[in-house]
Design an enzyme around this catalytic site. Sequence first.
Site, PDB file in Angstrom:
ATOM      1  N   ARG A 165       3.557 -11.752   4.838  1.00  0.00           N
ATOM      2  CA  ARG A 165       3.244 -12.728   3.774  1.00  0.00           C
ATOM      3  C   ARG A 165       3.153 -14.157   4.336  1.00  0.00           C
ATOM      4  NH1 ARG A 165       2.764  -8.355   1.756  1.00  0.00           N
ATOM      5  NH2 ARG A 165       3.329  -7.738  -0.366  1.00  0.00           N
ATOM      6  N   SER A 239       4.831  -9.211  -6.913  1.00  0.00           N
ATOM      7  CA  SER A 239       6.167  -9.534  -6.399  1.00  0.00           C
ATOM      8  C   SER A 239       6.389 -11.035  -6.490  1.00  0.00           C
ATOM      9  CB  SER A 239       6.302  -9.114  -4.947  1.00  0.00           C
ATOM     10  OG  SER A 239       6.067  -7.741  -4.807  1.00  0.00           O
ATOM     11  N   GLU A 335       7.524 -15.772  -3.342  1.00  0.00           N
ATOM     12  CA  GLU A 335       6.206 -15.446  -2.802  1.00  0.00           C
ATOM     13  C   GLU A 335       5.131 -16.186  -3.598  1.00  0.00           C
ATOM     14  OE1 GLU A 335       3.490 -11.984  -3.470  1.00  0.00           O
ATOM     15  OE2 GLU A 335       4.776 -11.103  -1.934  1.00  0.00           O
TER      16      GLU A 335
HETATM   17  N1  EPU Z   1      13.496  -0.520  -5.716  1.00  0.00           N
HETATM   18  C1  EPU Z   1      14.633  -0.679  -6.492  1.00  0.00           C
HETATM   19  N2  EPU Z   1      14.472  -1.171  -7.750  1.00  0.00           N
HETATM   20  C2  EPU Z   1      13.265  -1.510  -8.262  1.00  0.00           C
HETATM   21  C3  EPU Z   1      12.117  -1.340  -7.481  1.00  0.00           C
HETATM   22  C4  EPU Z   1      12.260  -0.835  -6.187  1.00  0.00           C
HETATM   23  O1  EPU Z   1      15.742  -0.384  -6.049  1.00  0.00           O
HETATM   24  O2  EPU Z   1      13.230  -1.978  -9.404  1.00  0.00           O
HETATM   25  C5  EPU Z   1      13.633  -0.020  -4.340  1.00  0.00           C
HETATM   26  C6  EPU Z   1      12.748   1.210  -4.118  1.00  0.00           C
HETATM   27  O3  EPU Z   1      13.429   2.376  -4.429  1.00  0.00           O
HETATM   28  C7  EPU Z   1      12.434   1.130  -2.654  1.00  0.00           C
HETATM   29  C8  EPU Z   1      12.449  -0.369  -2.369  1.00  0.00           C
HETATM   30  O4  EPU Z   1      13.129  -0.985  -3.449  1.00  0.00           O
HETATM   31  O5  EPU Z   1      13.449   1.726  -1.896  1.00  0.00           O
HETATM   32  C9  EPU Z   1      11.077  -0.949  -2.155  1.00  0.00           C
HETATM   33  O6  EPU Z   1      10.316  -0.796  -3.362  1.00  0.00           O
HETATM   34  P1  EPU Z   1       8.722  -0.653  -3.366  1.00  0.00           P
HETATM   35  O7  EPU Z   1       8.291   0.466  -2.491  1.00  0.00           O
HETATM   36  O8  EPU Z   1       8.278  -0.637  -4.785  1.00  0.00           O
HETATM   37  O9  EPU Z   1       8.166  -1.941  -2.653  1.00  0.00           O
HETATM   38  P2  EPU Z   1       8.647  -3.468  -2.669  1.00  0.00           P
HETATM   39  O10 EPU Z   1       9.312  -3.749  -1.352  1.00  0.00           O
HETATM   40  O11 EPU Z   1       9.393  -3.797  -3.887  1.00  0.00           O
HETATM   41  C10 EPU Z   1       6.482  -4.334  -1.492  1.00  0.00           C
HETATM   42  C11 EPU Z   1       5.487  -5.434  -1.679  1.00  0.00           C
HETATM   43  C12 EPU Z   1       4.489  -5.060  -2.764  1.00  0.00           C
HETATM   44  C13 EPU Z   1       3.783  -3.800  -2.343  1.00  0.00           C
HETATM   45  C14 EPU Z   1       4.827  -2.693  -2.130  1.00  0.00           C
HETATM   46  C15 EPU Z   1       4.214  -1.437  -1.560  1.00  0.00           C
HETATM   47  C16 EPU Z   1       6.590  -7.488  -1.073  1.00  0.00           C
HETATM   48  C17 EPU Z   1       7.209  -8.748  -1.548  1.00  0.00           C
HETATM   49  N3  EPU Z   1       6.154  -6.667  -2.019  1.00  0.00           N
HETATM   50  O12 EPU Z   1       7.224  -4.231  -2.697  1.00  0.00           O
HETATM   51  O13 EPU Z   1       3.542  -6.110  -2.853  1.00  0.00           O
HETATM   52  O14 EPU Z   1       2.840  -3.388  -3.315  1.00  0.00           O
HETATM   53  O15 EPU Z   1       5.806  -3.140  -1.163  1.00  0.00           O
HETATM   54  O16 EPU Z   1       3.902  -1.632  -0.219  1.00  0.00           O
HETATM   55  O17 EPU Z   1       6.504  -7.268   0.137  1.00  0.00           O
HETATM   56  C18 EPU Z   1       3.088  -8.162  -3.973  1.00  0.00           C
HETATM   57  O18 EPU Z   1       3.249  -8.727  -2.884  1.00  0.00           O
HETATM   58  O19 EPU Z   1       2.787  -8.816  -5.013  1.00  0.00           O
HETATM   59  C19 EPU Z   1       3.289  -6.731  -4.070  1.00  0.00           C
HETATM   60  C20 EPU Z   1       3.249  -6.086  -5.229  1.00  0.00           C
END
Ligand code: EPU
Length: 339
Positions: A165, A239, A335
């Site tokens: 990012r 995010s 972000e």
């Molecule tokens: N999780 C929780 N609670 C929640 C949601 C998720 O505990 O409410 C846990 C999940 O179980 C998982 C971890 O958090 O173990 C990561 O969750 P997820 O795979 O949904 O991805 P994220 O890290 O929350 C990032 C990006 C997203 C992207 C997804 C998929 C960032 C800031 N965000 O989210 O990007 O779509 O990975 O690769 O890096 C964005 O930047 O706007 C965005 C949506």
Amino acid sequence: MNTVETNIALAGLTSFGIAAKAQQLMRVDSVADVLQVLKAAEADAVPLTVLGGGSNVLCTHDVRGMVMKIEIMGRRIVAEDDATVTVEFGAGESWHDVVAWTVENGWGGLENLALIPGTVGAAPMQNIGAYGTEQASCAVSVTYVDRRTHTMHTLDADACAFGYRESVFKHALRDVAIITSVRYRLQRHPTVNTTYADVRNELQVRGVAAPTIRDVFDAVVAIRTRKLPDPAVIGNAGSFFKNPVVDAETYTRLRSANADMPAYPQADGTYKLAAAWLIDQCGWKGHRDGDAGVHVNQALVLVNYGGATGRQILELSKRIVASVHDAFGVTLEREVNVW
Ligand code: EPU
């Protein structure tokens, strides 16, 4: 060149759907237009703000001066060989439409980035990434107008300093570069990237054993549709925070107290934590203060249920940062850009 629109509602031009106004707005669909608007804003001594798809912006007040909305279109093959095709996209192209088009053509590289809202010009800015890929993996170069000198420049991908990012456009070239086009090199004989567990699981559920880029694209569209709120229905900017990257010592301390904490080791020995998990643990998921809330399925996404102000969302975000800091000693970074 379009005319100046005055007193323009920004709610429909930003995915958070917050009621705010721009004093003046001009839509630009060519580099010549960009230069003309730059000159006009300078001549009138009004501040100039650049808007793309509005999917990473939180408006906390009306915007003074001129908003330049980038609507430069275009998809042009600039180089090709047996293995690759390099395409230049206008900064105003819709990111998802471009990804869908590359998949239709059978060109691989961007399929994991399906359904990310926003425009092509915004993609290199924060090096958009999802489901195991970042736009940096296909980016060849970025062309921009320098606001100070009104000159055009092209940076190759290395010079863009892409990180998680991150890019030079958020640092040395912040408020300097107006991105007008981006080139991506795509693969004619692609190998798919199914490193992200959610993608693998989705493909398995669909019974796809040997996925094509179309399968990966469809899987990502399905996952995102399920998990993330549609900005056309509930205002949001994806995010709200970045996933924090911590040193090994911090990781070990947190992990020993939280055996189920998700963490992703990075090449440099640091660990990326899941901000969504940290926020979720603090009990924020589904929380609602009036029309400002935390999404019910994804704790990393702040939402506007209709009438929230930017300040209310910002205030909620600050409370979340404080509570995650109290609980884990980790400081979340935003972000989203706050206007
Ligand atoms: N999780 C929780 N609670 C929640 C949601 C998720 O505990 O409410 C846990 C999940 O179980 C998982 C971890 O958090 O173990 C990561 O969750 P997820 O795979 O949904 O991805 P994220 O890290 O929350 C990032 C990006 C997203 C992207 C997804 C998929 C960032 C800031 N965000 O989210 O990007 O779509 O990975 O690769 O890096 C964005 O930047 O706007 C965005 C949506």
